[in-house]
Motif scaffolding. Sequence first.
Motif, PDB file in Angstrom:
ATOM      1  N   LEU A 205       0.838  -1.210   0.000  1.00  0.00           N
ATOM      2  CA  LEU A 205       0.000   0.000   0.000  1.00  0.00           C
ATOM      3  C   LEU A 205       0.867   1.252   0.000  1.00  0.00           C
ATOM      4  O   LEU A 205       0.631   2.195  -0.767  1.00  0.00           O
ATOM      5  CB  LEU A 205      -0.904  -0.034   1.233  1.00  0.00           C
ATOM      6  CG  LEU A 205      -1.997   0.998   1.335  1.00  0.00           C
ATOM      7  CD1 LEU A 205      -3.013   0.825   0.225  1.00  0.00           C
ATOM      8  CD2 LEU A 205      -2.688   0.890   2.698  1.00  0.00           C
ATOM      9  N   ALA A 206       1.906   1.258   0.850  1.00  0.00           N
ATOM     10  CA  ALA A 206       2.797   2.422   0.923  1.00  0.00           C
ATOM     11  C   ALA A 206       3.538   2.627  -0.389  1.00  0.00           C
ATOM     12  O   ALA A 206       3.602   3.739  -0.924  1.00  0.00           O
ATOM     13  CB  ALA A 206       3.795   2.252   2.067  1.00  0.00           C
ATOM     14  N   GLU A 207       4.077   1.543  -0.930  1.00  0.00           N
ATOM     15  CA  GLU A 207       4.851   1.672  -2.164  1.00  0.00           C
ATOM     16  C   GLU A 207       3.937   1.989  -3.340  1.00  0.00           C
ATOM     17  O   GLU A 207       4.338   2.671  -4.279  1.00  0.00           O
ATOM     18  CB  GLU A 207       5.638   0.387  -2.430  1.00  0.00           C
ATOM     19  CG  GLU A 207       6.704   0.092  -1.371  1.00  0.00           C
ATOM     20  CD  GLU A 207       7.843   1.105  -1.388  1.00  0.00           C
ATOM     21  OE1 GLU A 207       8.140   1.672  -2.448  1.00  0.00           O
ATOM     22  OE2 GLU A 207       8.450   1.321  -0.309  1.00  0.00           O
ATOM     23  N   ALA A 353       2.969  -4.031 -13.223  1.00  0.00           N
ATOM     24  CA  ALA A 353       3.701  -2.941 -13.886  1.00  0.00           C
ATOM     25  C   ALA A 353       5.071  -2.751 -13.254  1.00  0.00           C
ATOM     26  O   ALA A 353       5.986  -2.233 -13.902  1.00  0.00           O
ATOM     27  CB  ALA A 353       2.900  -1.643 -13.789  1.00  0.00           C
ATOM     28  N   GLN A 354       5.197  -3.144 -12.007  1.00  0.00           N
ATOM     29  CA  GLN A 354       6.459  -3.002 -11.281  1.00  0.00           C
ATOM     30  C   GLN A 354       6.604  -4.148 -10.300  1.00  0.00           C
ATOM     31  O   GLN A 354       5.629  -4.558  -9.685  1.00  0.00           O
ATOM     32  CB  GLN A 354       6.460  -1.726 -10.420  1.00  0.00           C
ATOM     33  CG  GLN A 354       6.961  -0.497 -11.076  1.00  0.00           C
ATOM     34  CD  GLN A 354       7.086   0.652 -10.085  1.00  0.00           C
ATOM     35  OE1 GLN A 354       6.946   0.480  -8.874  1.00  0.00           O
ATOM     36  NE2 GLN A 354       7.345   1.822 -10.616  1.00  0.00           N
ATOM     37  N   VAL A 355       7.839  -4.602 -10.129  1.00  0.00           N
ATOM     38  CA  VAL A 355       8.154  -5.469  -8.994  1.00  0.00           C
ATOM     39  C   VAL A 355       8.948  -4.607  -8.024  1.00  0.00           C
ATOM     40  O   VAL A 355       9.975  -4.029  -8.397  1.00  0.00           O
ATOM     41  CB  VAL A 355       8.984  -6.694  -9.425  1.00  0.00           C
ATOM     42  CG1 VAL A 355       9.364  -7.541  -8.215  1.00  0.00           C
ATOM     43  CG2 VAL A 355       8.231  -7.513 -10.463  1.00  0.00           C
ATOM     44  N   VAL A 356       8.452  -4.478  -6.789  1.00  0.00           N
ATOM     45  CA  VAL A 356       9.114  -3.637  -5.795  1.00  0.00           C
ATOM     46  C   VAL A 356       9.751  -4.547  -4.751  1.00  0.00           C
ATOM     47  O   VAL A 356       9.059  -5.328  -4.095  1.00  0.00           O
ATOM     48  CB  VAL A 356       8.110  -2.679  -5.124  1.00  0.00           C
ATOM     49  CG1 VAL A 356       8.828  -1.802  -4.108  1.00  0.00           C
ATOM     50  CG2 VAL A 356       7.408  -1.816  -6.165  1.00  0.00           C
ATOM     51  N   ALA A 392      13.844  -0.937  -6.137  1.00  0.00           N
ATOM     52  CA  ALA A 392      13.984  -1.038  -4.681  1.00  0.00           C
ATOM     53  C   ALA A 392      12.844  -0.267  -4.026  1.00  0.00           C
ATOM     54  O   ALA A 392      12.454   0.809  -4.488  1.00  0.00           O
ATOM     55  CB  ALA A 392      15.314  -0.448  -4.241  1.00  0.00           C
ATOM     56  N   ALA A 393      12.300  -0.842  -2.958  1.00  0.00           N
ATOM     57  CA  ALA A 393      11.258  -0.144  -2.205  1.00  0.00           C
ATOM     58  C   ALA A 393      11.811   1.188  -1.713  1.00  0.00           C
ATOM     59  O   ALA A 393      12.927   1.266  -1.212  1.00  0.00           O
ATOM     60  CB  ALA A 393      10.804  -0.994  -1.027  1.00  0.00           C
ATOM     61  N   ARG A 394      11.023   2.222  -1.882  1.00  0.00           N
ATOM     62  CA  ARG A 394      11.473   3.530  -1.443  1.00  0.00           C
ATOM     63  C   ARG A 394      11.593   3.592   0.076  1.00  0.00           C
ATOM     64  O   ARG A 394      12.472   4.236   0.615  1.00  0.00           O
ATOM     65  CB  ARG A 394      10.454   4.558  -1.911  1.00  0.00           C
ATOM     66  CG  ARG A 394      10.655   5.915  -1.301  1.00  0.00           C
ATOM     67  CD  ARG A 394       9.768   6.893  -1.994  1.00  0.00           C
ATOM     68  NE  ARG A 394       9.807   8.180  -1.350  1.00  0.00           N
ATOM     69  CZ  ARG A 394       9.368   9.287  -1.897  1.00  0.00           C
ATOM     70  NH1 ARG A 394       8.865   9.251  -3.107  1.00  0.00           N
ATOM     71  NH2 ARG A 394       9.416  10.430  -1.262  1.00  0.00           N
ATOM     72  N   PHE A 395      10.694   2.915   0.756  1.00  0.00           N
ATOM     73  CA  PHE A 395      10.632   3.079   2.207  1.00  0.00           C
ATOM     74  C   PHE A 395      11.357   1.973   2.967  1.00  0.00           C
ATOM     75  O   PHE A 395      11.361   1.971   4.193  1.00  0.00           O
ATOM     76  CB  PHE A 395       9.167   3.157   2.651  1.00  0.00           C
ATOM     77  CG  PHE A 395       8.436   4.317   2.050  1.00  0.00           C
ATOM     78  CD1 PHE A 395       8.896   5.614   2.236  1.00  0.00           C
ATOM     79  CD2 PHE A 395       7.306   4.129   1.275  1.00  0.00           C
ATOM     80  CE1 PHE A 395       8.234   6.698   1.669  1.00  0.00           C
ATOM     81  CE2 PHE A 395       6.637   5.200   0.704  1.00  0.00           C
ATOM     82  CZ  PHE A 395       7.102   6.485   0.903  1.00  0.00           C
ATOM     83  N   GLY A 396      11.972   1.035   2.237  1.00  0.00           N
ATOM     84  CA  GLY A 396      12.778   0.000   2.880  1.00  0.00           C
ATOM     85  C   GLY A 396      12.049  -0.667   4.028  1.00  0.00           C
ATOM     86  O   GLY A 396      10.897  -1.092   3.889  1.00  0.00           O
TER      87      GLY A 396
END
Lengths: 431, 431
Positions: A205-207, A353-356, A392-396
Motif C-alpha cells: 500500500l505504501a509503495e 507494472a512493477q516489482v518492488v 527497490a522499495a522507497r521506504f525499505g
Amino acid sequence: MANTRARPADAAGPRRANLALLLRTLQHHGPASRARLAVLAGLSKATVSQLVADLVARRLVRLGGAAAGGAGRPGQLVELRPAAVCGIGLDIAADHLGAVALDLTGAVVARRWLARDVPALAPDRALDELAAVAEATAAEVAGAGGWVAGLTVATPGLVDVDSGVVRLAATLRWREVAVADALAARTGVGLDRIAVDNDANLGALAEHARAGQSPDHRPAAPDRPETSTVDDLLYLSGGVGVGGGLVANGELVRGAFGFAGEVGHMSLDPMGPYCSCGRRGCWETQVGVRALVHAAAMPDDPIRDPLLGVEQRLEVIRSRVRAGDRRTVAALQQIGSALGAGVAILVNALNPAQVVLGGYFAALHDWLVEPVRIEMASRVLAPEAASTPVVAARFGFDAARRGGAYAALRRVVDDPTLAPVSAEQATEAPA
Amino acid sequence: MANTRARPADAAGPRRANLALLLRTLQHHGPASRARLAVLAGLSKATVSQLVADLVARRLVRLGGAAAGGAGRPGQLVELRPAAVCGIGLDIAADHLGAVALDLTGAVVARRWLARDVPALAPDRALDELAAVAEATAAEVAGAGGWVAGLTVATPGLVDVDSGVVRLAATLRWREVAVADALAARTGVGLDRIAVDNDANLGALAEHARAGQSPDHRPAAPDRPETSTVDDLLYLSGGVGVGGGLVANGELVRGAFGFAGEVGHMSLDPMGPYCSCGRRGCWETQVGVRALVHAAAMPDDPIRDPLLGVEQRLEVIRSRVRAGDRRTVAALQQIGSALGAGVAILVNALNPAQVVLGGYFAALHDWLVEPVRIEMASRVLAPEAASTPVVAARFGFDAARRGGAYAALRRVVDDPTLAPVSAEQATEAPA
C-alpha cells in the motif's frame, strides 16, 4: 438470492464524496484557490466554497496566502493543514516494535522504534509495550495539535483483518492473538479506529501510493490506491520470512480469507530444505535472510551473530561485496537467481507494472537486480512482462508501518465527516 | 502530475446508471412490478416508471402479466425481453471456430461450431471463416428480432485487448494478427463493437458470472463480475496449452500489459521437457493435453491419433479409468499431482474463493480433484486456503465463447442508452 452491490446513483452521499474529492485533489495538486479547485474537481465555485468551509471547520484544510496569476482578484489558497489529522502505523516484527504518524500531506509527525526480542516475550507483554508505543505516539500527535484518525498494526503472517486477530505469525511465535482487542483495551482508541493487517500488504500500500507520484512531485501523499498511476504492483518483503503484497486493478488483492500474498511458502523445490512452516522447499528457504546468511557466511562468521541487528549485518555484506569478496558475490548471485525464479512465476501469473523489492531485498537491490532480471528474461513468456521494472522499495524497512499510517488516514480521506468539527475554528486566523 | 480518476458524484450520469441498475436488478431478481423494482433498486416509483418506459422503448424489457400478491391493484410485471439484445462470443482454437449468441436472460439464441485445422490455415483464411460464422450468427439473432450489442473473440495466447491484436498464439501459429480490424472489415459490425480477449480470461468471466448465482437460481445471467458473490476466483483452462483467468476483488486481473494469467508458462522444473514456447519445464508440459496423452497412452495407442477430436479422446480415457485401467489411473494421478503443485503456488499467492477447472480438466475433474486436493493440503500455508473448493467449470469447453458473449452484452448492461430506440415500440402490445 445474489446480493446486487450496485447502488442508485443518487444515494451515494454526494456531499461526503465531494468533500473526499477536494481532499484528494489537494493531496495531488497541492495548494489551490477555490476557483482552481472548482475546475480541477469539476464542481461549481459555490459548492466548493461551502465544502471548503466545512473542511476548515474540521481542521483538515486552512486558508493561506493569495493565489498567483489569473484574471480578476486573487483568491486565497486552500491547503492541507499540516499535522492536523494523523494516521498512526504500528509494526511488530521479530526484532522490534515501531510506530510512525503521518499527516494528510504525507509528512512524518512522530516516530518510535524499540529493539525487542518479540518471540521471547509473551504476546500480552509485547502488546503492553506496543500499546505504550501507540500512546506515546498519539500524545506526540496531540501535542502538535493533531487528531488521530486511527491506528493500523502491521504484523507478519496470517491476519484476520475483519476481527483484528493474528492467526499465525511463525516468526513471532504467535497464534490466535487478538491484537485489535488488546490495543483497544489498553489505549483510549476505540475498536472502530484500530485495524490489523499483514505487513507485506501494508508495505504494498505504501509503495503503491508512492508509485502513483510522478518523479517531480512532492513527497508521497497518503492516498487511495485508486488514484495511483500504477494499477498493478508486486511488492516483496524480504526478511526471515518472505511476504508478498499484490495490487491489481488499483486494489490490494487480499483473496477470499485475506491470506493472499503468502508467496514465501510457494513450494518451489519439494526436495529442498525444511521451512519454519514445517514444509520443504518453500521459496523463503531459498531467499529469506537465513538463506542469505547461510550462503554468505562461514559458521564462525560474525554476521551470523543474531545479536547483530539486520541493518548492521546488511552493512557488513554490502561492504564485502563492494570489496569484491568472492563468497559474498556468489551468495548474492545465488539469492538473486532464486529470487528471480520465483518472481518470474508471479510475473507470468500477474503481469505487474512493477516489482518492488522491500525489506532486505531493497538494501541489497543493487546486487540482486541483475540475476533477477536474467531469470525473468529467460522464464517469462510475454516480452513486455519479461522486462518488468524491478525497483527497490522507497521506504525499505519503514514501508509496512508507513502503509499502516496511510490505511488509518484513508478512513478520513474517504469520509472527511469523520473528523470532528473544531470549536476554535471560528476565531482562528489564517496561517 | 498524477491523474486523479475520482469524479464528482453529481457528474456520474445518474440516468444511465439507474437504467443499468434496473437491468441488473431484473437479471438478478427476475420479473418484478414497478413498485417492487423501486424497492429493490432504492429509487422512487415515479423514477422507475420513467426508466421502465425508456427500457421498453429500447426493447430491453417488456411489460408482461399482472404481479401477484401485495395490497392494492396488481401492477404489470416488468421483465427482460427474450432475444431482443444479444452478445455474440466467438472463439478460435487449434481445432475449431465457434460462436454463441446469448441474450440478457442468459439464454442461447444462436450457436455455431466448425471443425477446422486452424494452424494449417493462413490467418487471413481463418478470419474469413470466422467472419462468416459471425455473420451467420448475427443473421440468426436478427431473424429472431434481436439487436447485436457486439462481438467478442476469444483466442489463446497473448492478446492486446486495446488494439484487438493477437500478439502471440503458439497453438494457432499466429503472431501479430489484427483480429478486430479483420472482423470489422469483413462484417457490418463497427470496430467499437468488436473486442478480442484471451480465452482463459473470458472463461473466467463466464464462470465468475455463474459463481455469483445461488444454486436454486435461474440459469446464469450475463452480468457484471462485480455483482458476483465470489470475488476471487482462479480459472484454469486445460488444453494443449494451459491458461489462467484470475478474478480478484470482483474484477478480472489483466496486469499491466494484459498478459496476466500466463500460468501455463510458470517454470516449475528447469530440467523438465521442452515447451512449445521454447523454454523448459513450463507447467503446461506437465499438465497439458500432450502430457496427459504421453502418460496415458503407449506410442501405438489410438488416443494419440490427432484426427480424433479432444472430446472423443477424453471419452476413451474416461471409459478406461472407469474400467480400472492401471496405466490410465496412474496417468490421471500423475497429472492431478502436477496440477495440484501448480495450483498450490497460485493459491498461496492469491487465496481464491474457488479454483475452477476448465477445458479438459473439467472433463476429468472427478479423477483429478483428489490428487489436486492432496497437494494443496500439503503445500498451502493457511488452512482455510489449503481447503479451497476445486470445482469443475460449468461450461466446459464452452466457457470462453460464452464469456465473450457476456463481455459483448456488458456494454449494453452498463449503458442501456446504447440500445437504439425502436420505431415499433409505440404500437406493440404487451406479450
